[in-house]
Design a protein around this motif. Structure first.
Motif, PDB file in Angstrom:
ATOM      1  N   ARG A  19       1.081 -10.439   1.364  1.00  0.00           N
ATOM      2  CA  ARG A  19       2.300 -10.021   1.642  1.00  0.00           C
ATOM      3  C   ARG A  19       3.460 -10.205   0.456  1.00  0.00           C
ATOM      4  O   ARG A  19       3.297 -10.913  -0.353  1.00  0.00           O
ATOM      5  CB  ARG A  19       3.040 -10.906   2.843  1.00  0.00           C
TER       6      ARG A  19
ATOM      7  N   CYS B 184       6.448  -6.492   3.494  1.00  0.00           N
ATOM      8  CA  CYS B 184       5.202  -5.732   3.708  1.00  0.00           C
ATOM      9  C   CYS B 184       4.113  -6.584   4.339  1.00  0.00           C
ATOM     10  O   CYS B 184       4.060  -7.572   3.878  1.00  0.00           O
ATOM     11  CB  CYS B 184       4.983  -4.888   2.483  1.00  0.00           C
ATOM     12  N   ASP B 185       3.032  -5.548   4.736  1.00  0.00           N
ATOM     13  CA  ASP B 185       1.808  -6.112   5.056  1.00  0.00           C
ATOM     14  C   ASP B 185       0.928  -6.569   3.849  1.00  0.00           C
ATOM     15  O   ASP B 185       1.183  -6.363   2.655  1.00  0.00           O
ATOM     16  CB  ASP B 185       1.102  -5.127   6.022  1.00  0.00           C
TER      17      ASP B 185
ATOM     18  N   TRP C 250      -0.489  -3.814   1.460  1.00  0.00           N
ATOM     19  CA  TRP C 250       0.549  -3.007   1.084  1.00  0.00           C
ATOM     20  C   TRP C 250       0.678  -1.612   1.517  1.00  0.00           C
ATOM     21  O   TRP C 250       0.359  -0.460   0.670  1.00  0.00           O
ATOM     22  CB  TRP C 250       0.425  -2.943  -0.536  1.00  0.00           C
TER      23      TRP C 250
ATOM     24  N   ALA D  84       6.378  -1.184   4.407  1.00  0.00           N
ATOM     25  CA  ALA D  84       7.625  -2.201   4.112  1.00  0.00           C
ATOM     26  C   ALA D  84       8.504  -1.971   5.333  1.00  0.00           C
ATOM     27  O   ALA D  84       8.799  -0.872   6.023  1.00  0.00           O
ATOM     28  CB  ALA D  84       8.352  -1.958   2.969  1.00  0.00           C
ATOM     29  N   SER D  85       9.011  -3.021   5.884  1.00  0.00           N
ATOM     30  CA  SER D  85       9.648  -3.244   7.169  1.00  0.00           C
ATOM     31  C   SER D  85      11.029  -4.186   6.679  1.00  0.00           C
ATOM     32  O   SER D  85      10.990  -5.010   5.940  1.00  0.00           O
ATOM     33  CB  SER D  85       8.907  -3.914   8.045  1.00  0.00           C
TER      34      SER D  85
ATOM     35  N   SER E 285      13.927  -2.603   2.097  1.00  0.00           N
ATOM     36  CA  SER E 285      12.737  -1.823   2.592  1.00  0.00           C
ATOM     37  C   SER E 285      12.528  -0.687   1.814  1.00  0.00           C
ATOM     38  O   SER E 285      11.357  -0.288   1.462  1.00  0.00           O
ATOM     39  CB  SER E 285      12.875  -1.635   4.184  1.00  0.00           C
TER      40      SER E 285
ATOM     41  N   GLN F 142       9.304  -0.340  -0.456  1.00  0.00           N
ATOM     42  CA  GLN F 142       8.241   0.564   0.160  1.00  0.00           C
ATOM     43  C   GLN F 142       8.016   1.469  -1.494  1.00  0.00           C
ATOM     44  O   GLN F 142       6.608   1.726  -1.693  1.00  0.00           O
ATOM     45  CB  GLN F 142       8.664   1.609   0.976  1.00  0.00           C
TER      46      GLN F 142
END
Length: 152
Positions: free
Chosen positions: A18, A34-35, A38, A41-42, A140, A144
């Motif tokens: 992350r 982000c998770d 990759w 993105a939030s 975000s 991203q």
């Protein structure tokens, strides 16, 4: 490690993990996550800036809660790509936040705030709501762009 080199940053995180994205302003810091793969993105939330020690503590707590392994900080460049006084402020912030021990990637953020503001205007978002959301949405957007660049 603080770098603008995405390959160097990627090599520091060979297994992914992350990431936290930050849009560092004079009054607020927008945060995004982000998770671990990759992918996306939030927006997370916005911190009202105060004394740096307090801000750093809030960010460190958030990083710990979210199991973050790397940091992406927006680097505000001039339109011609040269550094601005705000670039130096972001680099200083990165040096200070780098003390947390995570790799830091400085990512070009030239159009982030304008892009998310335009998106919110197109969505007919009120001025008050835009003001509330813009920093974490810009974070975000920055994150991203960075993860797209890291995966590509």
């Amino acid at each position: 490690m603080i770098t603008t080199d995405r390959a160097l940053f990627r090599d520091a995180l060979p297994l992914g993990g992350r990431l936290i994205g930050m849009d560092v302003g004079t009054k607020t810091i927008g945060l995004a996550l982000c998770d671990a793969g990759w992918t996306i993105a939030s927006p997370a939330h916005t911190i009202a800036r105060g004394k740096f020690t307090k801000d750093k503590g809030l960010i460190a707590d958030f990083i710990g809660q979210q199991q973050v392994l790397g940091i992406v900080i927006g680097l505000p460049l001039n339109l011609d790509g040269s550094e601005s006084p705000r670039s130096q402020a972001s680099r200083s912030f990165a040096r200070n936040i780098g003390e947390l021990g995570f790799p830091v990637l400085l990512w070009d953020e030239r159009w982030s705030t304008q892009a998310v503001t335009r998106m919110m205007i197109d969505a007919d978002t009120s001025r008050a709501r835009r003001s509330e959301l813009v920093d974490k949405l810009a974070a975000s957007y920055i994150l991203q762009g960075a993860i797209d660049g890291l995966r590509g």
